[in-house]
Design an enzyme around this catalytic site. Structure first.
Site, PDB file in Angstrom:
ATOM      1  N   ASP A   9      -5.761-103.001  18.845  1.00  0.00           N
ATOM      2  CA  ASP A   9      -5.707-103.355  17.434  1.00  0.00           C
ATOM      3  C   ASP A   9      -4.387-102.855  16.876  1.00  0.00           C
ATOM      4  OD1 ASP A   9      -6.411-104.353  14.950  1.00  0.00           O
ATOM      5  OD2 ASP A   9      -7.758-102.715  14.445  1.00  0.00           O
ATOM      6  N   SER A  10      -4.056-103.316  15.667  1.00  0.00           N
ATOM      7  CA  SER A  10      -2.819-102.860  15.032  1.00  0.00           C
ATOM      8  C   SER A  10      -2.952-101.438  14.522  1.00  0.00           C
ATOM      9  CB  SER A  10      -2.456-103.788  13.869  1.00  0.00           C
ATOM     10  OG  SER A  10      -3.493-103.800  12.898  1.00  0.00           O
ATOM     11  N   TYR A  41      -0.236-105.978  10.222  1.00  0.00           N
ATOM     12  CA  TYR A  41       0.027-107.304  10.755  1.00  0.00           C
ATOM     13  C   TYR A  41       0.071-108.374   9.665  1.00  0.00           C
ATOM     14  CZ  TYR A  41      -0.322-106.225  15.765  1.00  0.00           C
ATOM     15  OH  TYR A  41      -0.100-105.776  17.041  1.00  0.00           O
ATOM     16  N   GLY A  42      -0.566-108.123   8.539  1.00  0.00           N
ATOM     17  CA  GLY A  42      -0.674-109.137   7.498  1.00  0.00           C
ATOM     18  C   GLY A  42       0.643-109.533   6.858  1.00  0.00           C
ATOM     19  N   CYS A  73      -9.281-107.298  17.013  1.00  0.00           N
ATOM     20  CA  CYS A  73      -8.580-107.676  15.785  1.00  0.00           C
ATOM     21  C   CYS A  73      -8.742-109.178  15.625  1.00  0.00           C
ATOM     22  CB  CYS A  73      -7.107-107.295  15.885  1.00  0.00           C
ATOM     23  SG  CYS A  73      -6.053-107.961  14.576  1.00  0.00           S
ATOM     24  N   THR A  75      -7.162-111.385  13.652  1.00  0.00           N
ATOM     25  CA  THR A  75      -5.904-112.124  13.627  1.00  0.00           C
ATOM     26  C   THR A  75      -5.311-112.249  15.023  1.00  0.00           C
ATOM     27  OG1 THR A  75      -5.423-111.430  11.365  1.00  0.00           O
ATOM     28  CG2 THR A  75      -3.564-112.147  12.712  1.00  0.00           C
ATOM     29  N   CYS A 184     -13.009-108.175   9.220  1.00  0.00           N
ATOM     30  CA  CYS A 184     -11.873-107.398   9.735  1.00  0.00           C
ATOM     31  C   CYS A 184     -12.455-106.152  10.383  1.00  0.00           C
ATOM     32  CB  CYS A 184     -10.919-107.028   8.603  1.00  0.00           C
ATOM     33  SG  CYS A 184      -9.610-105.865   9.073  1.00  0.00           S
ATOM     34  N   THR A 185     -11.968-105.791  11.553  1.00  0.00           N
ATOM     35  CA  THR A 185     -12.564-104.655  12.265  1.00  0.00           C
ATOM     36  C   THR A 185     -12.317-103.328  11.565  1.00  0.00           C
ATOM     37  OG1 THR A 185     -10.596-104.535  13.700  1.00  0.00           O
ATOM     38  CG2 THR A 185     -12.496-105.790  14.504  1.00  0.00           C
ATOM     39  N   HIS A 186     -11.387-103.289  10.612  1.00  0.00           N
ATOM     40  CA  HIS A 186     -11.209-102.078   9.810  1.00  0.00           C
ATOM     41  C   HIS A 186     -12.399-101.829   8.881  1.00  0.00           C
ATOM     42  CE1 HIS A 186      -6.978-102.056  11.030  1.00  0.00           C
ATOM     43  NE2 HIS A 186      -6.843-100.883  10.432  1.00  0.00           N
TER      44      HIS A 186
END
Length: 293
Positions: A9-10, A41-42, A73, A75, A184-186
């Site tokens: 992930d980021s 990443y956004g 992630c 995205t 979103c995984t966050h």
């Protein structure tokens, strides 16, 4: 030999997926790679992100030699899954928002999608809704703030003070929403606070579905014991890796130490990858990961 799963992930969002795999698929050696040098990443274009994700993931696979790669992630999954599956000789599991299970569970037929602004606008979201939630009313809310709040919460542990004001107008506008997909995984890292502010909402994410998918893939690839039998063994080791020049990723380390034996925490050194062809750095919006549903 204990199998190894690599999560990418980021930032820290993919830790929510790793946690579910840890709970459901032991014993496994778990490797977590966060591309914090390119976070968030956004703010980047799809072409830039696709090349970056492939570069980091291929380096990580080369250095850590996992049995399965999990792109934790949304995205990154939509942009790179086809290319990664073409290039790598190990299974690659991706993540898509859990719209299908939410649509099945929502008796009133009104669900919400809470994700990043880029995710809520992607064509594959329209495809998921058409395929699995056509009978539902689906309202979307794009938020970049929740990504930063999740990162800060993991680091500091302080409640997010702006969460109520940020989301309440959305719920006021659509009071019939009963189930909200955390796309979103966050966002699952903020679940306790989301439950506290909106206890009547059912919050749904893809973590458990991904854990089940990983268990199936490992069993298929390696002929291992069933998930139930695996859960009776020792849990395996955990390692953390990042791409920035920072020497410590304290929040992620603390989170992982609560899950088990953190045997390594180090920077992942990136090299140029020769295997990236012009077409290999582009994914497909209409190719979601079926196992994550």
């Amino acid at each position: 030999m204990t199998q190894s799963v690599l999560f990418f992930d980021s930032g820290v969002g993919g830790l929510s997926v790793l946690q579910q795999v840890r709970l459901h698929s032991q014993p496994l050696n778990l490797r977590y790679v966060m591309d914090d040098a390119a976070f968030p990443y956004g703010t980047k274009s799809d072409d830039e992100l696709a090349h970056r994700v492939l570069q980091v993931c291929l380096n990580a696979v080369n250095q850590l030699a996992p049995d399965v790669l999990v792109i934790a992630c949304n995205t990154a999954s939509t942009l790179t899954l086809p290319a990664l599956r073409q290039i790598l000789d190990i299974p690659v599991v991706g993540v898509v928002p859990a719209i299908k299970p939410a649509a099945k569970l929502a008796q009133q037929g009104h669900i919400g999608l809470l994700a990043t602004p880029a995710t809520v606008e992607r064509l594959y979201i329209n495809d998921l809704i058409q395929d699995f939630a056509e009978h539902c009313k689906v309202d979307r809310f794009g938020s970049s703030e929740l990504v930063y709040w999740a990162e800060d919460f993991l680091l500091n542990g302080d409640p997010v003070t702006g969460l109520k004001d940020h989301l309440q107008p959305w719920f006021d506008q659509f009071p019939q929403m009963s189930h909200v997909v955390l796309g979103c995984t966050h966002f699952p890292l903020l679940k306790p606070q989301l439950h506290q502010h909106w206890p009547h909402i059912h919050w749904i994410d893809s973590g458990e579905a991904i854990a089940r998918r990983v268990a199936v893939v490992l069993e298929q690839e390696q002929g291992q014991l069933s998930t139930t039998q695996c859960n009776s063994g020792p849990p395996g080791s955990i390692s953390l890796h990042w791409t920035s020049e920072q020497k410590q990723q304290i929040a992620a380390q603390q989170f992982l130490q609560q899950l088990g034996d953190l045997t390594e925490a180090s920077q992942l050194h990136l090299a140029e990858i020769d295997r990236l062809s012009p077409d290999a750095s582009r994914g497909a919006d209409n190719n979601p990961e079926p196992g994550s549903e």
